[in-house]
Write an enzyme that holds these catalytic residues in place. Sequence first.
Site, PDB file in Angstrom:
ATOM      1  N   GLU A 171     -36.337 -19.239 -36.950  1.00  0.00           N
ATOM      2  CA  GLU A 171     -36.605 -18.177 -35.956  1.00  0.00           C
ATOM      3  C   GLU A 171     -36.571 -16.765 -36.549  1.00  0.00           C
ATOM      4  OE1 GLU A 171     -34.007 -18.820 -32.620  1.00  0.00           O
ATOM      5  OE2 GLU A 171     -34.574 -20.914 -32.426  1.00  0.00           O
ATOM      6  N   GLU A 286     -38.201 -29.888 -32.189  1.00  0.00           N
ATOM      7  CA  GLU A 286     -37.226 -29.757 -31.089  1.00  0.00           C
ATOM      8  C   GLU A 286     -37.887 -30.001 -29.725  1.00  0.00           C
ATOM      9  OE1 GLU A 286     -35.025 -26.096 -31.350  1.00  0.00           O
ATOM     10  OE2 GLU A 286     -34.883 -26.173 -33.526  1.00  0.00           O
TER      11      GLU A 286
HETATM   12  O1  G3I Z   1     -18.298 -27.265 -28.890  1.00  0.00           O
HETATM   13  C1  G3I Z   1     -17.869 -26.107 -28.138  1.00  0.00           C
HETATM   14  C2  G3I Z   1     -16.734 -26.492 -27.209  1.00  0.00           C
HETATM   15  O2  G3I Z   1     -15.596 -26.886 -28.008  1.00  0.00           O
HETATM   16  C3  G3I Z   1     -16.376 -25.302 -26.335  1.00  0.00           C
HETATM   17  O3  G3I Z   1     -15.396 -25.684 -25.405  1.00  0.00           O
HETATM   18  C4  G3I Z   1     -17.622 -24.836 -25.588  1.00  0.00           C
HETATM   19  C5  G3I Z   1     -17.294 -23.634 -24.724  1.00  0.00           C
HETATM   20  O4  G3I Z   1     -18.261 -22.670 -24.859  1.00  0.00           O
HETATM   21  O5  G3I Z   1     -18.662 -24.480 -26.549  1.00  0.00           O
HETATM   22  C6  G3I Z   1     -19.056 -25.597 -27.316  1.00  0.00           C
HETATM   23  O6  G3I Z   1     -20.047 -25.207 -28.244  1.00  0.00           O
HETATM   24  C7  G3I Z   1     -21.354 -25.023 -27.655  1.00  0.00           C
HETATM   25  C8  G3I Z   1     -22.330 -25.923 -28.447  1.00  0.00           C
HETATM   26  O7  G3I Z   1     -23.679 -25.688 -28.023  1.00  0.00           O
HETATM   27  C9  G3I Z   1     -22.008 -27.408 -28.264  1.00  0.00           C
HETATM   28  O8  G3I Z   1     -22.204 -27.762 -26.929  1.00  0.00           O
HETATM   29  C10 G3I Z   1     -21.735 -23.568 -27.846  1.00  0.00           C
HETATM   30  O9  G3I Z   1     -20.934 -22.777 -26.988  1.00  0.00           O
HETATM   31  C11 G3I Z   1     -23.204 -23.379 -27.478  1.00  0.00           C
HETATM   32  O10 G3I Z   1     -23.604 -22.047 -27.778  1.00  0.00           O
HETATM   33  C12 G3I Z   1     -24.074 -24.342 -28.285  1.00  0.00           C
HETATM   34  O11 G3I Z   1     -25.421 -24.194 -27.850  1.00  0.00           O
HETATM   35  C13 G3I Z   1     -26.395 -24.658 -28.788  1.00  0.00           C
HETATM   36  C14 G3I Z   1     -27.447 -23.554 -28.931  1.00  0.00           C
HETATM   37  O12 G3I Z   1     -28.477 -23.999 -29.855  1.00  0.00           O
HETATM   38  C15 G3I Z   1     -26.836 -22.282 -29.468  1.00  0.00           C
HETATM   39  O13 G3I Z   1     -27.826 -21.284 -29.511  1.00  0.00           O
HETATM   40  C16 G3I Z   1     -27.066 -25.903 -28.224  1.00  0.00           C
HETATM   41  O14 G3I Z   1     -26.146 -26.986 -28.167  1.00  0.00           O
HETATM   42  C17 G3I Z   1     -28.244 -26.301 -29.112  1.00  0.00           C
HETATM   43  O15 G3I Z   1     -28.981 -27.349 -28.512  1.00  0.00           O
HETATM   44  C18 G3I Z   1     -29.190 -25.114 -29.317  1.00  0.00           C
HETATM   45  O16 G3I Z   1     -30.170 -25.517 -30.223  1.00  0.00           O
HETATM   46  C19 G3I Z   1     -31.133 -24.505 -30.606  1.00  0.00           C
HETATM   47  C20 G3I Z   1     -31.536 -24.787 -32.033  1.00  0.00           C
HETATM   48  O17 G3I Z   1     -30.396 -24.808 -32.857  1.00  0.00           O
HETATM   49  C21 G3I Z   1     -32.571 -23.776 -32.506  1.00  0.00           C
HETATM   50  N1  G3I Z   1     -33.734 -23.777 -31.615  1.00  0.00           N
HETATM   51  C22 G3I Z   1     -33.377 -23.527 -30.188  1.00  0.00           C
HETATM   52  C23 G3I Z   1     -32.396 -24.572 -29.717  1.00  0.00           C
HETATM   53  C24 G3I Z   1     -32.084 -24.397 -28.242  1.00  0.00           C
HETATM   54  O18 G3I Z   1     -31.427 -23.182 -28.031  1.00  0.00           O
END
Ligand code: G3I
Length: 373
Positions: A171, A286
């Site tokens: 990105e 994705e």
């Molecule tokens: O694991 C922690 C957990 O311990 C905690 O209690 C909780 C509270 O906030 O957060 C959890 O982590 C989260 C993680 O996902 C796992 O669920 C993060 O906050 C959250 O920000 C994270 O989001 C990820 C996101 O990228 C971040 O921008 C998504 O899972 C993931 O699917 C998403 O993937 C991205 C690709 O990497 C790049 N392309 C876009 C795509 C979608 O946004």
Amino acid sequence: MASRRDVLRWGGRSAAWGLPLLAGLPADAKARSCDDPIIAANDRPLKEQAQRRGLLFGAAADRNTLEGNPRYAEAVAAECSMITPENSMKMERLRPAPKAFDFEHADWLVTFAEENGLLVHGHTLVWHLQLPGWLEEVVTKHNAERYLADHIQTVASRYAGRVRSWDVVNEAIEAGDGRGDGLRLSPWLRYLGTDYIELAFHMTRQVELNADLVYNDYGLEYEGDYFEQRRNHVLDLLAGLVAKGVPVDALGIQSHLSGDRQPNFERFARFLDDVRNLGLDIMITELDVRDRKLPADPAERDCRVADTYRAYLDVVLDNPNLRSIAVWGLSDRYSWLTEFEPRNDGKPVRPLPLDGDLKRKPAWHAISNALGG
Ligand code: G3I
């Protein structure tokens, strides 16, 4: 013999697909009747149907979902030939402190993949999000190259030979940041200037001699100025890297689609040809289809989501440089959209090939139909 894309342009009906093709039809074209289900080519796992075309089929997942739900782990292993760590290989997760690495969860995922005969698509070495909290306090213009090299080469050498491909840079384009080259004002750009992108690829190739090195981005798929501008910036970026002999092998197209948009991908198809003409492979990295703005009725949503999968895959499958198709999660139960783009009516989102109980949905049939078509 009309190519798949010719048929798309003509808006014809194909017996193999059993439904009128929406792409290329006037914007007011009536959506397909959902009484006319998309027929799967067969009931074999998607990895087998993809392999028959020389392609990999993958999904994003991580330890939290795979270890927490053995049935889901079985479904991923059954349907997929490749897996992408959804979060466990991101810098935020690997770097608890400036001089520390924590590979526990990433190692678990790579071991899971190897024990289940899955390849691994590494995600992602350089991104502007999910950076460790200490980064901005510790990294400066003066030490950024050393920090970047240390991160990339420690991670990539640990998994050398165990990862099929890497999203090296993710990105890097954001036209809204106002630069003529469309580059995002990422911390890495601020630290190192525009060279950070080619530096990242060279640093990776120095320790990972075999994996495909990928530039990954989103917002490339649909008609319209926003998408066309992003396609042009990505193409210019890739052309520049190729011209300099930077070791980039493929473009990763995230493909976060929307079921409420007209599935017309004609300019996208030409963009794929342009990428191919640069000598680069194409990976769908994705894939999912938002149903946020679709009607509440699950059957109607599933139908419209499936149509988008089919229309999109018909276009990408028409390009000889396509190497893999990966969905961003295999089951509706584990989609990032639940947290990031929930429906206003609070109903669970339905963007992926399997439902929350791991049953195959029309989206699964649409992927099979496209692969078999
Ligand atoms: O694991 C922690 C957990 O311990 C905690 O209690 C909780 C509270 O906030 O957060 C959890 O982590 C989260 C993680 O996902 C796992 O669920 C993060 O906050 C959250 O920000 C994270 O989001 C990820 C996101 O990228 C971040 O921008 C998504 O899972 C993931 O699917 C998403 O993937 C991205 C690709 O990497 C790049 N392309 C876009 C795509 C979608 O946004």
